[in-house]
Enzyme design. Structure first.
Site, PDB file in Angstrom:
ATOM      1  N   GLY A  70       0.843  -1.198   0.000  1.00  0.00           N
ATOM      2  CA  GLY A  70       0.000   0.000   0.000  1.00  0.00           C
ATOM      3  C   GLY A  70       0.879   1.250   0.000  1.00  0.00           C
ATOM      4  N   HIS A  71       1.916   1.241   0.874  1.00  0.00           N
ATOM      5  CA  HIS A  71       2.841   2.389   0.896  1.00  0.00           C
ATOM      6  C   HIS A  71       3.599   2.487  -0.431  1.00  0.00           C
ATOM      7  CE1 HIS A  71       2.753   1.474   5.371  1.00  0.00           C
ATOM      8  NE2 HIS A  71       2.399   2.734   5.335  1.00  0.00           N
TER       9      HIS A  71
END
Ligand code: PAF
Length: 279
Positions: A36-37
């Site tokens: 996600g990051h």
């Protein structure tokens, strides 16, 4: 890739890059990086000349001491990962650097944005977020800042703060990344056992069911049906709300465009958050 822990050194380098006409993309994180990051970093890399990622577990946004002490810290692995994906700058300060003794605390009235959902269940959380994000913005002076929509309410709060202080920063909200199972990616997932990860799927299943139900039911009725459905699983529901995406006011009888279901539940000790646009 350059790694800074001191604000002055970071600011000096950023000032130089800006004098060269470079645009700065910023991804604030608390580390324990996952895909996600990485997707936020990729968006920053594709839209800006220079990408800065901060890694700082911000104590002032935790209203629960155990949650703070159990928060995963994997700085070395995070730095290695960022260097592999061509991030330009990592800023990893310590607590004293971000909160020196004489620092001034911002007391921004967020109104309803901070009274509901996360604001209600985590008193002081958004004040901590506003304070750290504004300090990080001051250090990095980005042109664009990238936030994950998994923290839906946080994005609203950051947008409000940015507008309120007339900061010349474009806030980019990026979609939630999910595991193949449907589980929203989160640093906290590393604290889940394999069977807890299975149990946690009730969260994404509830959101998908809510989306299906939305076309033939009022928000209130969807909320009741999902609350009942959730009880079949092993998680403890903290809240399930269907909200106006701008004001975050809870919807009851009528739908509005962009209505979003927001959910938080405990899987054992681990607090999981997710949301989905329904209409
Ligand atoms: O979303 C997060 O990880 C944090 O709330 C943030 C924006 C990095 C501020 O500490």
């Amino acid at each position: 890739m350059k790694v800074y822990s001191k604000i002055s050194a970071l600011q000096e380098h950023i000032a130089y890059l800006k004098s060269e006409g470079k645009t700065i993309g910023f991804v604030p994180t608390m580390g324990a990086l996952h895909y996600g990051h990485i997707s936020l970093v990729s968006s920053a890399i594709s839209q800006c000349d220079i990408t800065v990622v901060s890694i700082f577990v911000n104590p002032t946004q935790f209203n629960n001491v155990d949650d703070l002490s159990n928060y995963p810290r994997t700085l070395e692995a995070d730095i290695n990962l960022l260097s592999e994906i061509n991030c330009d700058i990592v800023f990893a300060p310590d607590v004293e650097e971000m909160y020196p003794e004489k620092s001034v605390t911002i007391d921004l009235d967020l109104g309803n944005l901070a009274d509901v959902m996360e604001g209600k269940f985590r008193p002081g959380h958004f004040s901590g977020v506003v304070n750290i994000v504004s300090r990080l913005f001051e250090c990095v002076k980005p042109d664009k800042a990238f936030f994950g929509l998994k923290d839906f309410q946080q994005v609203s709060v950051i947008r409000y703060m940015t507008n309120y202080f007339h900061l010349p920063i474009e806030i980019i909200a990026c979609p939630t990344l999910r595991e193949a199972s449907g589980l929203a990616m989160s640093s906290r997932n590393t604290r889940l056992s394999a069977s807890q990860k299975e149990d946690a799927l009730i969260i994404s299943k509830s959101l998908i069911l809510a989306k299906e139900l939305a076309s033939k039911n009022t928000p209130d009725s969807v909320k009741n049906k999902i609350t009942d459905f959730f009880q079949k699983g092993n998680l403890v529901l903290e809240y399930f709300e269907i909200v106006n995406p701008v004001t975050l006011e809870s919807l009851e009888g009528d739908w509005v465009s962009g209505a979003t279901a927001c959910i938080v539940a405990y899987c054992g000790e681990v607090r999981l958050i997710d949301n989905m646009e329904l209409i």
